[in-house]
Design a protein around this motif. Structure first.
Motif, PDB file in Angstrom:
ATOM      1  N   ALA A 294       0.831  -1.209   0.000  1.00  0.00           N
ATOM      2  CA  ALA A 294       0.000   0.000   0.000  1.00  0.00           C
ATOM      3  C   ALA A 294       0.867   1.260   0.000  1.00  0.00           C
ATOM      4  N   ALA A 295       1.942   1.248   0.759  1.00  0.00           N
ATOM      5  CA  ALA A 295       2.832   2.418   0.808  1.00  0.00           C
ATOM      6  C   ALA A 295       3.525   2.631  -0.538  1.00  0.00           C
ATOM      7  N   ALA A 296       3.874   1.553  -1.218  1.00  0.00           N
ATOM      8  CA  ALA A 296       4.563   1.676  -2.504  1.00  0.00           C
ATOM      9  C   ALA A 296       3.624   2.085  -3.630  1.00  0.00           C
ATOM     10  N   THR A 297       2.371   1.678  -3.558  1.00  0.00           N
ATOM     11  CA  THR A 297       1.447   1.965  -4.657  1.00  0.00           C
ATOM     12  C   THR A 297       0.561   3.182  -4.415  1.00  0.00           C
ATOM     13  N   ALA A 298       0.526   3.704  -3.209  1.00  0.00           N
ATOM     14  CA  ALA A 298      -0.311   4.879  -2.933  1.00  0.00           C
ATOM     15  C   ALA A 298       0.020   6.058  -3.856  1.00  0.00           C
ATOM     16  N   PRO A 299       1.306   6.371  -4.123  1.00  0.00           N
ATOM     17  CA  PRO A 299       1.580   7.479  -5.055  1.00  0.00           C
ATOM     18  C   PRO A 299       1.007   7.228  -6.455  1.00  0.00           C
ATOM     19  N   GLN A 300       0.986   5.989  -6.898  1.00  0.00           N
ATOM     20  CA  GLN A 300       0.397   5.665  -8.198  1.00  0.00           C
ATOM     21  C   GLN A 300      -1.103   5.919  -8.183  1.00  0.00           C
ATOM     22  N   TRP A 301      -1.759   5.520  -7.118  1.00  0.00           N
ATOM     23  CA  TRP A 301      -3.206   5.737  -7.006  1.00  0.00           C
ATOM     24  C   TRP A 301      -3.521   7.231  -7.000  1.00  0.00           C
ATOM     25  N   ILE A 302      -2.704   7.994  -6.283  1.00  0.00           N
ATOM     26  CA  ILE A 302      -2.909   9.448  -6.222  1.00  0.00           C
ATOM     27  C   ILE A 302      -2.731  10.059  -7.605  1.00  0.00           C
ATOM     28  N   THR A 303      -1.666   9.676  -8.301  1.00  0.00           N
ATOM     29  CA  THR A 303      -1.425  10.188  -9.653  1.00  0.00           C
ATOM     30  C   THR A 303      -2.578   9.824 -10.582  1.00  0.00           C
ATOM     31  N   ASP A 304      -3.016   8.575 -10.537  1.00  0.00           N
ATOM     32  CA  ASP A 304      -4.120   8.144 -11.401  1.00  0.00           C
ATOM     33  C   ASP A 304      -5.394   8.936 -11.108  1.00  0.00           C
ATOM     34  N   HIS A 305      -5.641   9.214  -9.830  1.00  0.00           N
ATOM     35  CA  HIS A 305      -6.811  10.008  -9.453  1.00  0.00           C
ATOM     36  C   HIS A 305      -6.688  11.432  -9.999  1.00  0.00           C
ATOM     37  N   ARG A 306      -5.517  12.033  -9.876  1.00  0.00           N
ATOM     38  CA  ARG A 306      -5.305  13.391 -10.393  1.00  0.00           C
ATOM     39  C   ARG A 306      -5.464  13.446 -11.909  1.00  0.00           C
TER      40      ARG A 306
ATOM     41  N   TYR B 251       5.183  15.758 -15.527  1.00  0.00           N
ATOM     42  CA  TYR B 251       5.137  16.239 -14.145  1.00  0.00           C
ATOM     43  C   TYR B 251       6.139  15.464 -13.309  1.00  0.00           C
ATOM     44  N   SER B 252       6.419  15.963 -12.136  1.00  0.00           N
ATOM     45  CA  SER B 252       7.349  15.309 -11.225  1.00  0.00           C
ATOM     46  C   SER B 252       6.622  14.191 -10.490  1.00  0.00           C
ATOM     47  N   GLY B 253       7.097  12.984 -10.670  1.00  0.00           N
ATOM     48  CA  GLY B 253       6.498  11.827 -10.009  1.00  0.00           C
ATOM     49  C   GLY B 253       7.485  11.166  -9.088  1.00  0.00           C
ATOM     50  N   THR B 254       8.099  11.955  -8.242  1.00  0.00           N
ATOM     51  CA  THR B 254       9.187  11.479  -7.392  1.00  0.00           C
ATOM     52  C   THR B 254       8.846  10.188  -6.664  1.00  0.00           C
ATOM     53  N   TRP B 255       7.641  10.060  -6.155  1.00  0.00           N
ATOM     54  CA  TRP B 255       7.280   8.890  -5.362  1.00  0.00           C
ATOM     55  C   TRP B 255       6.541   7.834  -6.171  1.00  0.00           C
TER      56      TRP B 255
ATOM     57  N   VAL C  48       1.093   5.623 -17.596  1.00  0.00           N
ATOM     58  CA  VAL C  48       2.038   6.573 -17.019  1.00  0.00           C
ATOM     59  C   VAL C  48       3.420   5.953 -17.172  1.00  0.00           C
ATOM     60  N   ILE C  49       4.315   6.690 -17.801  1.00  0.00           N
ATOM     61  CA  ILE C  49       5.687   6.214 -17.959  1.00  0.00           C
ATOM     62  C   ILE C  49       6.620   7.337 -17.534  1.00  0.00           C
ATOM     63  N   GLY C  50       7.886   7.024 -17.356  1.00  0.00           N
ATOM     64  CA  GLY C  50       8.793   8.080 -16.955  1.00  0.00           C
ATOM     65  C   GLY C  50      10.235   7.667 -16.933  1.00  0.00           C
ATOM     66  N   ASP C  51      11.048   8.608 -16.471  1.00  0.00           N
ATOM     67  CA  ASP C  51      12.482   8.402 -16.382  1.00  0.00           C
ATOM     68  C   ASP C  51      13.045   9.411 -15.378  1.00  0.00           C
ATOM     69  N   SER C  52      13.825   8.949 -14.450  1.00  0.00           N
ATOM     70  CA  SER C  52      14.522   9.802 -13.476  1.00  0.00           C
ATOM     71  C   SER C  52      13.585  10.696 -12.677  1.00  0.00           C
ATOM     72  N   GLY C  53      12.392  10.226 -12.393  1.00  0.00           N
ATOM     73  CA  GLY C  53      11.458  10.989 -11.566  1.00  0.00           C
ATOM     74  C   GLY C  53      10.506  11.874 -12.338  1.00  0.00           C
ATOM     75  N   ASP C  54      10.653  11.968 -13.657  1.00  0.00           N
ATOM     76  CA  ASP C  54       9.701  12.709 -14.482  1.00  0.00           C
ATOM     77  C   ASP C  54       8.698  11.730 -15.078  1.00  0.00           C
ATOM     78  N   CYS C  55       7.435  12.117 -15.058  1.00  0.00           N
ATOM     79  CA  CYS C  55       6.366  11.264 -15.585  1.00  0.00           C
ATOM     80  C   CYS C  55       5.771  11.874 -16.843  1.00  0.00           C
ATOM     81  N   TRP C  56       5.337  11.014 -17.742  1.00  0.00           N
ATOM     82  CA  TRP C  56       4.599  11.421 -18.931  1.00  0.00           C
ATOM     83  C   TRP C  56       3.289  10.652 -18.926  1.00  0.00           C
ATOM     84  N   ALA C  57       2.201  11.345 -19.156  1.00  0.00           N
ATOM     85  CA  ALA C  57       0.888  10.710 -19.198  1.00  0.00           C
ATOM     86  C   ALA C  57      -0.022  11.535 -20.093  1.00  0.00           C
ATOM     87  N   GLY C  58      -1.158  10.965 -20.447  1.00  0.00           N
ATOM     88  CA  GLY C  58      -2.093  11.703 -21.275  1.00  0.00           C
ATOM     89  C   GLY C  58      -3.380  10.943 -21.511  1.00  0.00           C
TER      90      GLY C  58
END
Length: 123
Positions: free
Chosen positions: A11-23, A114-118, A51-61
């Motif tokens: 849950a701790a590892a996937t919570a940032p993904q859930w938040i991003t998906d909600h946003r 966007y920045s997807g650090t977590w 959602v994909i990314g590299d070095s903490g940057d995310c790309w989505a659409g």
């Protein structure tokens, strides 16, 4: 009981993904609820892309289609000026593209960086 620590770690590892998906879903809803340009009607919406990314940057659409006789450049300018493109605190870079799919259909894509650090998908 023994699985509880593993479930908490998951849950701790996937919570940032859930938040991003909600946003992202919220941004998509604002785009789809924005009135279409004059002389157009909504065709369909496509599911949110991965959602994909590299070095903490995310790309989505996400994308949707419009039935219209207006040129793609006009549709693009209309959505670039839309309030949902100007006021999102979570996505620093939003861009719109519009492509003519057929004589009466234009596909509109909204992409973001966007920045997807977590968010682990961004590494």
């Amino acid at each position: 009981m023994a699985a509880t620590p593993l479930l908490l770690l998951y849950a701790a590892a996937t919570a940032p993904q859930w938040i991003t998906d909600h946003r992202l879903a919220s941004l998509e809803n604002r785009a789809l609820n924005h009135p279409p340009p004059p002389g157009t009607t909504f065709g369909a919406s496509e599911p949110q892309g991965p959602v994909i990314g590299d070095s903490g940057d995310c790309w989505a659409g996400f994308a949707f289609t419009l039935r219209t006789d207006r040129p793609p450049e006009e549709i693009k300018r209309y959505y670039e000026a839309a309030p949902f493109m100007q006021t999102d605190a979570h996505f620093s870079e939003l861009s719109v593209s519009a492509l003519q799919e057929s004589a009466d259909q234009v596909s509109v894509a909204v992409d973001t960086i966007y920045s997807g650090t977590w968010d682990l998908r961004c590494w």
